[in-house]
Every structure is written in structure tokens, then in C-alpha cells.
Design a protein around this motif. Sequence first.
Motif, short mmCIF file in Angstrom:
data_model
loop_
_atom_site.label_atom_id
_atom_site.label_comp_id
_atom_site.label_asym_id
_atom_site.label_seq_id
_atom_site.Cartn_x
_atom_site.Cartn_y
_atom_site.Cartn_z
N VAL A 1 4.22 0.11 -3.71
CA VAL A 1 4.97 -0.14 -2.29
C VAL A 1 3.99 0.29 -1.06
O VAL A 1 3.31 1.35 -1.13
N ARG A 2 4.23 -0.36 0.06
CA ARG A 2 3.44 0.33 1.24
C ARG A 2 4.22 1.09 2.17
O ARG A 2 5.37 0.94 2.60
N CYS A 3 3.98 2.34 2.04
CA CYS A 3 4.58 3.55 2.74
C CYS A 3 4.53 3.10 4.25
O CYS A 3 3.68 2.90 4.79
N PHE B 1 -3.91 3.16 5.45
CA PHE B 1 -5.29 3.02 4.55
C PHE B 1 -5.21 1.79 4.09
O PHE B 1 -4.32 0.77 4.10
N CYS C 1 -1.10 -0.32 -4.15
CA CYS C 1 0.23 0.70 -4.29
C CYS C 1 1.09 -0.03 -4.81
O CYS C 1 1.08 -1.25 -4.47
N GLY D 1 -7.35 6.55 -2.78
CA GLY D 1 -6.70 5.37 -2.64
C GLY D 1 -5.92 5.01 -1.19
O GLY D 1 -6.13 5.92 -0.25
N GLY D 2 -5.04 4.16 -1.29
CA GLY D 2 -4.43 3.38 -2.49
C GLY D 2 -3.78 4.43 -3.41
O GLY D 2 -3.52 5.87 -3.17
N THR D 3 -3.48 4.01 -4.51
CA THR D 3 -2.99 4.83 -5.63
C THR D 3 -3.92 4.72 -6.81
O THR D 3 -3.71 3.74 -7.65
N TYR E 1 4.41 4.92 6.75
CA TYR E 1 3.26 5.32 7.69
C TYR E 1 2.01 4.96 7.60
O TYR E 1 0.94 5.50 8.29
N CYS E 2 1.70 4.22 6.18
CA CYS E 2 0.42 4.31 5.99
C CYS E 2 -0.63 3.37 6.50
O CYS E 2 -0.34 2.22 7.07
N ARG F 1 8.39 7.34 0.21
CA ARG F 1 7.60 7.78 -0.88
C ARG F 1 8.66 7.25 -2.01
O ARG F 1 9.88 7.56 -1.97
N ASN G 1 -0.18 9.62 -7.64
CA ASN G 1 1.53 9.62 -7.01
C ASN G 1 2.30 10.23 -8.15
O ASN G 1 2.08 9.60 -9.47
N THR H 1 -4.94 -0.49 1.67
CA THR H 1 -4.40 -0.81 0.40
C THR H 1 -3.37 -1.92 0.49
O THR H 1 -2.94 -2.12 1.46
S1 SF4 Z 1 -2.19 4.70 0.02
FE1 SF4 Z 1 -0.46 6.44 -0.30
S2 SF4 Z 1 0.82 6.59 1.86
FE2 SF4 Z 1 -0.33 4.49 1.48
S3 SF4 Z 1 0.97 3.02 0.77
FE3 SF4 Z 1 -0.11 3.98 -1.02
S4 SF4 Z 1 1.00 5.75 -1.62
FE4 SF4 Z 1 1.70 5.15 0.41
#
Ligand code: SF4
Length: 410
Positions: A36-38, A43, A34, A88-90, A40-41, A160, A123, A45
Motif C-alpha cells: 500500500v502507499r503510506c 518515494f 509496495c 525502495g519501495g519495499t 506520508y510517502c 504502516r 518491512n 514507489t
Molecule cells: S516506500 Fe515505505 S513509506 Fe513509502 S509506501 Fe512503501 S513502505 Fe510506505
Amino acid sequence: MPDLPDGERAPEDGRLPDISMDRPLSAYVHVPFCEVRCGYCDFNTYTSDELGPGATPQEYDGELLKEIALAGDVLDGGRPLETVFFGGGTPTYLDASQLTHILGVLEMVFGFEPGAEITTEANPETVDRDYVQELRDAGFTRVSVGMQSAVPHVLATLDRLHTPERVPRVIEWARDVGLSCSLDLIYGTPGESLDDWQTSLAEAIAMDPDHISAYGLGIEPGTKMGQQVRRGVLPDTDPDDLAAKYEIADEMLSAAGYTWYEVSNWSKPGHAARHNLAYWRGNNWWGFGPGAHSHINGTRFWNVKHPRAWAQRLNSGVSPAAAREVLSEQERAEEQIMLGIRLAEGLPLTAGILRQDASIDPVDLAQRRHKTMLLAADGLLRSDQLARSRMVLTLRGRLLADTVIRQLWD
Ligand code: SF4
């Protein structure tokens, strides 16, 4: 990021106890990158700063091919894929040519069923008209766009990167090239009012996608947002607020012609996500990529989590599977209840109460009848469907699906 579950050691050659292909086969491709890391994420990634050589996005399609070849070998060619999902991820952090490359190799190794559903998450800020055209040319049939919200302050809280205006443009480009479109929404973000949520739903509906997913935000302790909540910078999610927003979603989406087919998923007729249904119906799938989970005929296995460890194993000729779990018939039946009860099609009253000789256990069936009648009396299961010997959640039951599962199982 959640830890991987415990399990027995997976063999280094990736062999599985049962590779009979009497159920449909799907593929999940995890792309663990990704921008950037959101906040709340949770996952599996990584941003480019977190990864050095041996695990870069540029190398990723080349590495994935090794796992696809291994899967083809382990499954003895398997069978043509019914669905493929890039998540993902993205996934769209990779070049479209890389996704094309991966998809081409999946087709070469397994083949695709006629009319296979082939989806990528996207995204909004990562794709343009040329990108979606390339996806379509490669054989993708569907794109699932991470809209999350139409309200700027909510998107900012979620970290986001896109603006609300970007999403309708992506949907227009995708539809122009012939891709079926889905939008992903999140509700319950700290600071999101009921009006904000209604705005997001109205904007999503106005784009007329074929499919909409809406998930309540869960704030995990190990995330940046989890820390903000712990420090009191942000309020935690409120179960009443989440329930109210779920009800608003169901009402607005139903009024706009979308039907729920799983607790968090609504679609226009004929557009339920077949890949999602494959999971919930207990079909077979191979998950490719770091941390990806697979299920083949009652054996669940999961790959090592870090992209470099995953690539190193493949480069040493070793399966990337970290561990596995071979489910008993009973465990498979229990799992089927947990997944199947979330579907609008529900489950037969007899689900999971077979004896060892596969006949129905009359004592268990009597108990199941009793429990389901209590659940129907509580307004959690539909009485009309019980009369047809099926268990189907009511709207209230959808809000309390985990409670229903526990009560069916106690
Ligand atoms: S997987 Fe989705 S929520 Fe997690 S950092 Fe990447 S874009 Fe953000």
C-alpha cells in the motif's frame, strides 16, 4: 513524488566522461513496489494497482539485469563493490529468490570486495524466518527493518501495515541467521506524544540492534498526509516538537551505547552503515532501477522515474538515464561540505577552499576561520575540534545543520 532535477541530456549509450575507478564503488538497487502507499510517502514507489504489464514485480529482476549489464559495460567492468543496498519501495515485496538473483548478477558483473556490506531494507510484515535465511544464504550481511514506531496509533497514522509485536520477531530471526540488524524510526508523526516517542526508542533499544536511524517526519504537500494537513484533518509537524524528540533520541541512544556518526544515524562501535558513509564521503555508486540516482567521478545521473518507461528503454537497448549533471571541481567541493558536515568525523577547516591550482586560498581560509569561530560562539560547531582545524557539529549544530551549511557558504 518529487520531480527529477533538470540536467543535460544523458547519452543513449550511457557513456560517462570519466570512468577511472580510483574511488570505492557501491551499488544501490531500487525496488519500486509496495503493498500500500503510506500516507506520508514521497518515494518513487507504486502499488500493484498502479502498474500494468511491462512493469510487474515478477518481471523486475529480469529487467534489472539489463541495467546491471549496461553498467558493467559502461564502467568497463568497474571494480569490486564495497557495499550494496537494496532500498525502495519495499525490496522484500519481491521474493527472496529475486533478490538472490539480482545479487548474484551484481557479483558476476562486478565482484564483491572481501567483507562487502550487503544490506536490504525490509518491512516487518513481508519477511519470515525462511525469508531471512534465504537472504543470508545469498550473501546478504545486513537487514534494515522499517520499524518506524512501537506505538499502534502512530503506526496507524503512518498507514504502516505491521503490528509492533512483529518487529522483535524479525530481529530475532535475522540475528539467528547471522545478519547484522538496523532499525529505522520516524519521529514527529501527528498525534505522537513525547511519551510515545520515548516508548518507541525504548522498544528499539530493547531489541539491541547494531544500528538505529531516526528521521524527523517531513510532510510533503503532494502526499495524502500533506492533503490531510491542508484540510486541517491532521496537524502539521512542529519544529520544536521535532527538536525535542531529536534531543531525546540522542540522549537515550547515547546512554544505551550508540554513537551518532551522521545527524540521523547512530550505531554500536564498528557498525556504522558503510553504504551510507559512501554517499556522504562522495564515493562512486550506481543506482539501479526507476528514478535511481548515480554518481561516478563527479557525474551525477538519474534514471527515468516510471518503471514501465525505465523497462522500455532497457528493452530498446537504450540507457535508462533521463539526464545528467557534470559537476565542476568547485561544485564537487561544495557538495562535499553539504554531505560531510553532517558526519561526526566532520570536515577539515580547509574543505572546499582550494584554488584552481589545488593550493589553499589564504583569503578564503581566513574567511572560513572567521565564520567557523562565529558558529562555534553560537554553539553550533565544537570549539575543541576547531582548535584541531576540524569542523564538527555540536548537538545544537546537528539540529540546525542546514543553517550551518548556509552560513559556511554565504
Ligand atoms: S516506500 Fe515505505 S513509506 Fe513509502 S509506501 Fe512503501 S513502505 Fe510506505
